[in-house]
Motif scaffolding. Structure first.
Motif, PDB file in Angstrom:
ATOM      1  N   VAL A  60     -49.575   1.406 -11.210  1.00 21.09           N
ATOM      2  CA  VAL A  60     -50.825   0.648 -11.194  1.00 21.09           C
ATOM      3  C   VAL A  60     -51.606   1.107  -9.961  1.00 21.09           C
ATOM      4  N   PRO A  61     -52.762   1.722 -10.145  1.00 25.91           N
ATOM      5  CA  PRO A  61     -53.520   2.248  -9.005  1.00 25.91           C
ATOM      6  C   PRO A  61     -54.003   1.142  -8.064  1.00 25.91           C
ATOM      7  N   ALA A  62     -54.098   1.481  -6.787  1.00 28.05           N
ATOM      8  CA  ALA A  62     -54.541   0.528  -5.779  1.00 28.05           C
ATOM      9  C   ALA A  62     -55.936  -0.002  -6.097  1.00 28.05           C
ATOM     10  N   GLY A  63     -56.820   0.867  -6.559  1.00 21.92           N
ATOM     11  CA  GLY A  63     -58.186   0.435  -6.894  1.00 21.92           C
ATOM     12  C   GLY A  63     -58.203  -0.618  -7.991  1.00 21.92           C
ATOM     13  N   PHE A  64     -57.336  -0.464  -8.972  1.00 24.04           N
ATOM     14  CA  PHE A  64     -57.223  -1.429 -10.064  1.00 24.04           C
ATOM     15  C   PHE A  64     -56.837  -2.798  -9.511  1.00 24.04           C
ATOM     16  N   LEU A  65     -55.848  -2.814  -8.607  1.00 26.71           N
ATOM     17  CA  LEU A  65     -55.401  -4.076  -8.008  1.00 26.71           C
ATOM     18  C   LEU A  65     -56.469  -4.677  -7.088  1.00 26.71           C
TER      19      LEU A  65
ATOM     20  N   GLY B  24     -57.214  -3.914 -31.748  1.00 24.18           N
ATOM     21  CA  GLY B  24     -56.479  -4.712 -30.773  1.00 24.18           C
ATOM     22  C   GLY B  24     -57.386  -5.112 -29.616  1.00 24.18           C
ATOM     23  N   HIS B  25     -57.118  -6.253 -29.078  1.00 26.04           N
ATOM     24  CA  HIS B  25     -57.899  -6.745 -27.952  1.00 26.04           C
ATOM     25  C   HIS B  25     -56.972  -6.974 -26.778  1.00 26.04           C
ATOM     26  N   ALA B  26     -57.006  -6.068 -25.824  1.00 24.13           N
ATOM     27  CA  ALA B  26     -56.175  -6.217 -24.630  1.00 24.13           C
ATOM     28  C   ALA B  26     -56.961  -6.975 -23.577  1.00 24.13           C
ATOM     29  N   HIS B  27     -56.276  -7.733 -22.772  1.00 26.97           N
ATOM     30  CA  HIS B  27     -56.912  -8.460 -21.686  1.00 26.97           C
ATOM     31  C   HIS B  27     -57.247  -7.478 -20.570  1.00 26.97           C
ATOM     32  N   THR B  28     -58.342  -7.737 -19.857  1.00 28.08           N
ATOM     33  CA  THR B  28     -58.789  -6.791 -18.827  1.00 28.08           C
ATOM     34  C   THR B  28     -57.833  -6.715 -17.643  1.00 28.08           C
ATOM     35  N   LEU B  29     -56.954  -7.676 -17.479  1.00 28.93           N
ATOM     36  CA  LEU B  29     -55.982  -7.608 -16.395  1.00 28.93           C
ATOM     37  C   LEU B  29     -54.821  -6.680 -16.726  1.00 28.93           C
ATOM     38  N   TYR B  30     -54.522  -6.550 -18.002  1.00 26.17           N
ATOM     39  CA  TYR B  30     -53.376  -5.739 -18.414  1.00 26.17           C
ATOM     40  C   TYR B  30     -53.720  -4.255 -18.355  1.00 26.17           C
ATOM     41  N   ARG B  31     -52.785  -3.479 -17.832  1.00 27.15           N
ATOM     42  CA  ARG B  31     -52.929  -2.016 -17.780  1.00 27.15           C
ATOM     43  C   ARG B  31     -51.763  -1.420 -18.549  1.00 27.15           C
ATOM     44  N   HIS B  32     -52.070  -0.828 -19.689  1.00 25.55           N
ATOM     45  CA  HIS B  32     -51.030  -0.271 -20.549  1.00 25.55           C
ATOM     46  C   HIS B  32     -50.237   0.800 -19.805  1.00 25.55           C
ATOM     47  N   GLY B  33     -48.931   0.759 -19.976  1.00 24.92           N
ATOM     48  CA  GLY B  33     -48.089   1.752 -19.335  1.00 24.92           C
ATOM     49  C   GLY B  33     -46.677   1.712 -19.882  1.00 24.92           C
ATOM     50  N   HIS B  34     -45.880   2.687 -19.446  1.00 26.25           N
ATOM     51  CA  HIS B  34     -44.491   2.790 -19.907  1.00 26.25           C
ATOM     52  C   HIS B  34     -43.538   2.887 -18.723  1.00 26.25           C
ATOM     53  N   SER B  35     -43.842   2.179 -17.663  1.00 24.16           N
ATOM     54  CA  SER B  35     -43.019   2.237 -16.452  1.00 24.16           C
ATOM     55  C   SER B  35     -41.819   1.298 -16.586  1.00 24.16           C
ATOM     56  N   PRO B  36     -40.860   1.439 -15.678  1.00 27.07           N
ATOM     57  CA  PRO B  36     -39.734   0.498 -15.674  1.00 27.07           C
ATOM     58  C   PRO B  36     -40.190  -0.949 -15.498  1.00 27.07           C
TER      59      PRO B  36
END
Length: 144
Positions: A63-68, A4-16
């Motif tokens: 989503v961590p602040a550093g990531f944003l 799979g090729h995820a885009h670098t902007l996307y952060r996988h998660g299971h949040s609401p």
């Protein structure tokens, strides 16, 4: 080569936030941007409220602040433009940190920085919590 090729902007998660339908997130971001752009630049309290709202969404989405912050670098040209505005916009002058600057230029710089940063941050949060394929399906569902 089936990885799979995820885009670098996307952060996988299971949040609401990740679980929300993509078309709902698209409409929410559009509505948020319209409200931010419509807010008078003098309403400083409103921009603080918008920033708190985005921080809350980022926290719920995990989503961590550093990531944003790393992804907000795309805004650098607008920041550079805004930093020049107090020096090139004509109008009433004032002293700031030993420099003579334009009052309308300061307000213009604030306007560009506040609204631009909030809009970019909202877009980065959208991209961070929604896969590209889902975004396209959400746009299709909205008939866009």
């Amino acid at each position: 080569m089936g990885a799979g090729h995820a885009h670098t902007l996307y952060r996988h998660g299971h949040s609401p936030v990740h679980r929300l339908p993509p078309h709902c997130k698209l409409v929410a971001v559009l509505g948020f941007v319209v409200v931010v752009v419509s807010t008078p630049r003098e309403a400083l309290w409103a921009f603080a409220l918008y920033a708190v709202l985005l921080a809350a969404v980022a926290a719920v989405a995990r989503v961590p602040a550093g990531f944003l912050l790393k992804r907000l670098v795309i805004e650098v040209p607008f920041v550079a433009f805004a930093l020049l505005m107090p020096f090139v916009v004509p109008g009433e002058q004032t002293e700031l940190l030993g420099l003579t600057v334009s009052v309308p230029g300061l307000w213009g710089a604030w306007n560009v920085l506040a609204k631009g940063t909030l809009g970019v941050a909202a877009s980065v949060l959208l991209a961070s919590t929604t896969e590209l394929r889902s975004l396209l399906l959400g746009l299709q569902r909205l008939r866009l």
